[in-house]
Design a protein around this motif. Sequence first.
Motif, PDB file in Angstrom:
ATOM      1  N   ASP A 154       3.607   3.896  -4.750  1.00 13.07           N
ATOM      2  CA  ASP A 154       4.567   3.736  -3.656  1.00 13.07           C
ATOM      3  C   ASP A 154       4.414   4.857  -2.631  1.00 13.07           C
ATOM      4  O   ASP A 154       4.494   4.630  -1.425  1.00 13.07           O
ATOM      5  CB  ASP A 154       6.002   3.727  -4.205  1.00 13.07           C
ATOM      6  N   TYR A 155       4.223   6.080  -3.147  1.00 13.42           N
ATOM      7  CA  TYR A 155       4.039   7.241  -2.265  1.00 13.42           C
ATOM      8  C   TYR A 155       2.943   8.136  -2.825  1.00 13.42           C
ATOM      9  O   TYR A 155       2.849   8.333  -4.035  1.00 13.42           O
ATOM     10  CB  TYR A 155       5.328   8.081  -2.149  1.00 13.42           C
ATOM     11  N   ILE A 156       2.132   8.667  -1.917  1.00 17.23           N
ATOM     12  CA  ILE A 156       1.148   9.687  -2.270  1.00 17.23           C
ATOM     13  C   ILE A 156       1.525  10.944  -1.485  1.00 17.23           C
ATOM     14  O   ILE A 156       1.574  10.930  -0.252  1.00 17.23           O
ATOM     15  CB  ILE A 156      -0.281   9.228  -1.923  1.00 17.23           C
ATOM     16  N   ILE A 157       1.852  12.005  -2.223  1.00 15.53           N
ATOM     17  CA  ILE A 157       2.321  13.248  -1.617  1.00 15.53           C
ATOM     18  C   ILE A 157       1.204  14.279  -1.687  1.00 15.53           C
ATOM     19  O   ILE A 157       0.653  14.540  -2.759  1.00 15.53           O
ATOM     20  CB  ILE A 157       3.569  13.794  -2.365  1.00 15.53           C
ATOM     21  N   MET A 179       0.846  -1.193   0.000  1.00 21.17           N
ATOM     22  CA  MET A 179       0.000   0.000   0.000  1.00 21.17           C
ATOM     23  C   MET A 179       0.884   1.246   0.000  1.00 21.17           C
ATOM     24  O   MET A 179       1.899   1.307   0.681  1.00 21.17           O
ATOM     25  CB  MET A 179      -0.897   0.018   1.231  1.00 21.17           C
ATOM     26  N   GLY A 180       0.482   2.267  -0.780  1.00 27.27           N
ATOM     27  CA  GLY A 180       1.267   3.484  -0.861  1.00 27.27           C
ATOM     28  C   GLY A 180       1.283   4.242   0.455  1.00 27.27           C
ATOM     29  O   GLY A 180       0.274   4.302   1.159  1.00 27.27           O
ATOM     30  N   LYS A 181       2.418   4.810   0.777  1.00 29.06           N
ATOM     31  CA  LYS A 181       2.515   5.635   1.971  1.00 29.06           C
ATOM     32  C   LYS A 181       2.044   7.036   1.640  1.00 29.06           C
ATOM     33  O   LYS A 181       2.473   7.635   0.658  1.00 29.06           O
ATOM     34  CB  LYS A 181       3.948   5.670   2.495  1.00 29.06           C
ATOM     35  N   VAL A 182       1.151   7.571   2.477  1.00 28.04           N
ATOM     36  CA  VAL A 182       0.598   8.908   2.247  1.00 28.04           C
ATOM     37  C   VAL A 182       1.323   9.905   3.146  1.00 28.04           C
ATOM     38  O   VAL A 182       1.318   9.766   4.369  1.00 28.04           O
ATOM     39  CB  VAL A 182      -0.917   8.947   2.531  1.00 28.04           C
ATOM     40  N   ILE A 183       1.965  10.898   2.513  1.00 27.92           N
ATOM     41  CA  ILE A 183       2.739  11.903   3.244  1.00 27.92           C
ATOM     42  C   ILE A 183       2.179  13.289   2.941  1.00 27.92           C
ATOM     43  O   ILE A 183       2.171  13.729   1.791  1.00 27.92           O
ATOM     44  CB  ILE A 183       4.226  11.861   2.851  1.00 27.92           C
ATOM     45  N   SER A 184       1.688  13.966   3.975  1.00 29.06           N
ATOM     46  CA  SER A 184       1.265  15.359   3.816  1.00 29.06           C
ATOM     47  C   SER A 184       2.467  16.277   4.034  1.00 29.06           C
ATOM     48  O   SER A 184       3.270  16.051   4.952  1.00 29.06           O
ATOM     49  CB  SER A 184       0.184  15.714   4.842  1.00 29.06           C
ATOM     50  N   ILE A 185       2.573  17.293   3.185  1.00 29.29           N
ATOM     51  CA  ILE A 185       3.605  18.312   3.376  1.00 29.29           C
ATOM     52  C   ILE A 185       2.888  19.543   3.923  1.00 29.29           C
ATOM     53  O   ILE A 185       2.082  20.166   3.224  1.00 29.29           O
ATOM     54  CB  ILE A 185       4.355  18.591   2.063  1.00 29.29           C
ATOM     55  N   ALA A 186       3.137  19.839   5.188  1.00 32.99           N
ATOM     56  CA  ALA A 186       2.306  20.829   5.882  1.00 32.99           C
ATOM     57  C   ALA A 186       3.129  21.760   6.762  1.00 32.99           C
ATOM     58  O   ALA A 186       4.118  21.354   7.381  1.00 32.99           O
ATOM     59  CB  ALA A 186       1.249  20.114   6.725  1.00 32.99           C
ATOM     60  N   ASN A 187       2.692  22.988   6.813  1.00 41.21           N
ATOM     61  CA  ASN A 187       3.176  24.004   7.746  1.00 41.21           C
ATOM     62  C   ASN A 187       2.245  25.192   7.533  1.00 41.21           C
ATOM     63  O   ASN A 187       2.137  25.690   6.417  1.00 41.21           O
ATOM     64  CB  ASN A 187       4.621  24.392   7.449  1.00 41.21           C
ATOM     65  N   GLN A 188       1.540  25.628   8.583  1.00 43.40           N
ATOM     66  CA  GLN A 188       0.570  26.695   8.364  1.00 43.40           C
ATOM     67  C   GLN A 188       1.232  28.034   8.078  1.00 43.40           C
ATOM     68  O   GLN A 188       0.586  28.993   7.672  1.00 43.40           O
ATOM     69  CB  GLN A 188      -0.402  26.822   9.541  1.00 43.40           C
ATOM     70  N   LYS A 189       2.556  28.097   8.265  1.00 47.41           N
ATOM     71  CA  LYS A 189       3.304  29.304   7.909  1.00 47.41           C
ATOM     72  C   LYS A 189       3.515  29.306   6.397  1.00 47.41           C
ATOM     73  O   LYS A 189       3.918  28.303   5.816  1.00 47.41           O
ATOM     74  CB  LYS A 189       4.651  29.290   8.635  1.00 47.41           C
ATOM     75  N   GLY A 190       3.224  30.404   5.737  1.00 48.38           N
ATOM     76  CA  GLY A 190       3.410  30.497   4.294  1.00 48.38           C
ATOM     77  C   GLY A 190       4.859  30.783   3.920  1.00 48.38           C
ATOM     78  O   GLY A 190       5.658  31.231   4.748  1.00 48.38           O
ATOM     79  N   GLY A 191       5.212  30.508   2.688  1.00 49.85           N
ATOM     80  CA  GLY A 191       6.526  30.869   2.176  1.00 49.85           C
ATOM     81  C   GLY A 191       7.689  30.043   2.686  1.00 49.85           C
ATOM     82  O   GLY A 191       8.831  30.494   2.681  1.00 49.85           O
ATOM     83  N   VAL A 192       7.411  28.809   3.118  1.00 45.83           N
ATOM     84  CA  VAL A 192       8.490  27.975   3.659  1.00 45.83           C
ATOM     85  C   VAL A 192       8.975  26.919   2.665  1.00 45.83           C
ATOM     86  O   VAL A 192       9.870  26.136   2.966  1.00 45.83           O
ATOM     87  CB  VAL A 192       8.062  27.281   4.980  1.00 45.83           C
ATOM     88  N   GLY A 193       8.367  26.892   1.482  1.00 40.25           N
ATOM     89  CA  GLY A 193       8.804  25.930   0.471  1.00 40.25           C
ATOM     90  C   GLY A 193       7.988  24.658   0.415  1.00 40.25           C
ATOM     91  O   GLY A 193       8.478  23.628  -0.047  1.00 40.25           O
ATOM     92  N   ILE A 205       0.746  12.854  -6.742  1.00 40.17           N
ATOM     93  CA  ILE A 205       0.818  14.116  -5.992  1.00 40.17           C
ATOM     94  C   ILE A 205      -0.562  14.750  -6.002  1.00 40.17           C
ATOM     95  O   ILE A 205      -1.237  14.791  -7.039  1.00 40.17           O
ATOM     96  CB  ILE A 205       1.908  15.054  -6.563  1.00 40.17           C
ATOM     97  N   ILE A 206      -1.016  15.183  -4.836  1.00 39.71           N
ATOM     98  CA  ILE A 206      -2.351  15.762  -4.689  1.00 39.71           C
ATOM     99  C   ILE A 206      -2.214  17.224  -4.288  1.00 39.71           C
ATOM    100  O   ILE A 206      -1.573  17.545  -3.278  1.00 39.71           O
ATOM    101  CB  ILE A 206      -3.179  15.013  -3.621  1.00 39.71           C
ATOM    102  N   ASP A 207      -2.816  18.096  -5.061  1.00 41.42           N
ATOM    103  CA  ASP A 207      -2.783  19.530  -4.787  1.00 41.42           C
ATOM    104  C   ASP A 207      -4.064  19.906  -4.051  1.00 41.42           C
ATOM    105  O   ASP A 207      -5.139  19.934  -4.642  1.00 41.42           O
ATOM    106  CB  ASP A 207      -2.675  20.291  -6.114  1.00 41.42           C
ATOM    107  N   ILE A 208      -3.955  20.178  -2.738  1.00 40.58           N
ATOM    108  CA  ILE A 208      -5.155  20.624  -2.018  1.00 40.58           C
ATOM    109  C   ILE A 208      -4.975  22.047  -1.481  1.00 40.58           C
ATOM    110  O   ILE A 208      -5.617  22.444  -0.506  1.00 40.58           O
ATOM    111  CB  ILE A 208      -5.586  19.659  -0.890  1.00 40.58           C
ATOM    112  N   ASP A 209      -4.124  22.814  -2.121  1.00 46.33           N
ATOM    113  CA  ASP A 209      -3.974  24.231  -1.813  1.00 46.33           C
ATOM    114  C   ASP A 209      -4.736  25.011  -2.888  1.00 46.33           C
ATOM    115  O   ASP A 209      -4.403  24.899  -4.076  1.00 46.33           O
ATOM    116  CB  ASP A 209      -2.490  24.609  -1.824  1.00 46.33           C
TER     117      ASP A 209
END
Length: 253
Positions: A119-122, A1-15, A36-40
């Motif tokens: 393999d990965y869901i980002i 099963m693919g590993k799901v990794i959220s890239i998160a930080n409520q501070k903007g402009g951190v990359g 890759i899932i765009d939820i912004d």
Amino acid sequence: MGKVISIANQKGGVGKTTSAVNIAASLGVQDKKILIIDIDPQGNTTSGVGFYKKDVLSIYNLLIGTAKIEDVIFQTEFKNLDLIPCSIQLAGAEIELVEMDDRVYRLRKALAHIKGKYDYIIIDCPPSLGIITLNALVASNSVLIPMQCEYYALEGISQLINTIRTVKRMYNPIIDIEGVLLTMHDTRLNLTNQVVDEIKKFFNNKVYKTPIPRNVRLSEAPSHGQPVHYYDKSSKGNKAYHNLAEEIIEENK
């Protein structure tokens, strides 16, 4: 099963978006199958992988229930990299989701149908801790936190950590911190070294060995709709994300 990794930080402009796009592409280059899932609502990940189609089904349709997940996945032109795009409609989704009983589980339920294909869901999260980000965290195995090597880096991080703990307690007992990524790293500045020391004290061994340097090519690549690997393979930015992808793969063996 693919590993799901959220890239998160409520501070903007951190990359966050730069990291989401380039981690996904670098993992794809290393023969991993990636979604890759765009939820912004800003949709920068969508354009960052060269997807400019209008009037297509998107993450908005998936979350509010007017499309199945198979209908919102698109192939990109990049190796092993699929995309669920975002549209500006997502900006209003928070209001629509409030009225739904399973509002925080929408994404997790949808991903259950396709996790085995990757393999990965980002997931690239917006710079907030609302229902949309909550959907991502509830659906995720882990959270990767990009942190800018600047004075206010740790500001607000305790709020993010508390949110992750709350999600773990109430909705998703398996979620954990995948790692902390140092971005916009400049070894010439004393301040950078001081900030790095503070972040390492706070997160201990969760900080990735590979920092992401300030790099012109990383800034230019999104305007060409390409991850930096495809825009300038020899750049420092690409080498850093390639090494980071290797580190992520190694830690997940």
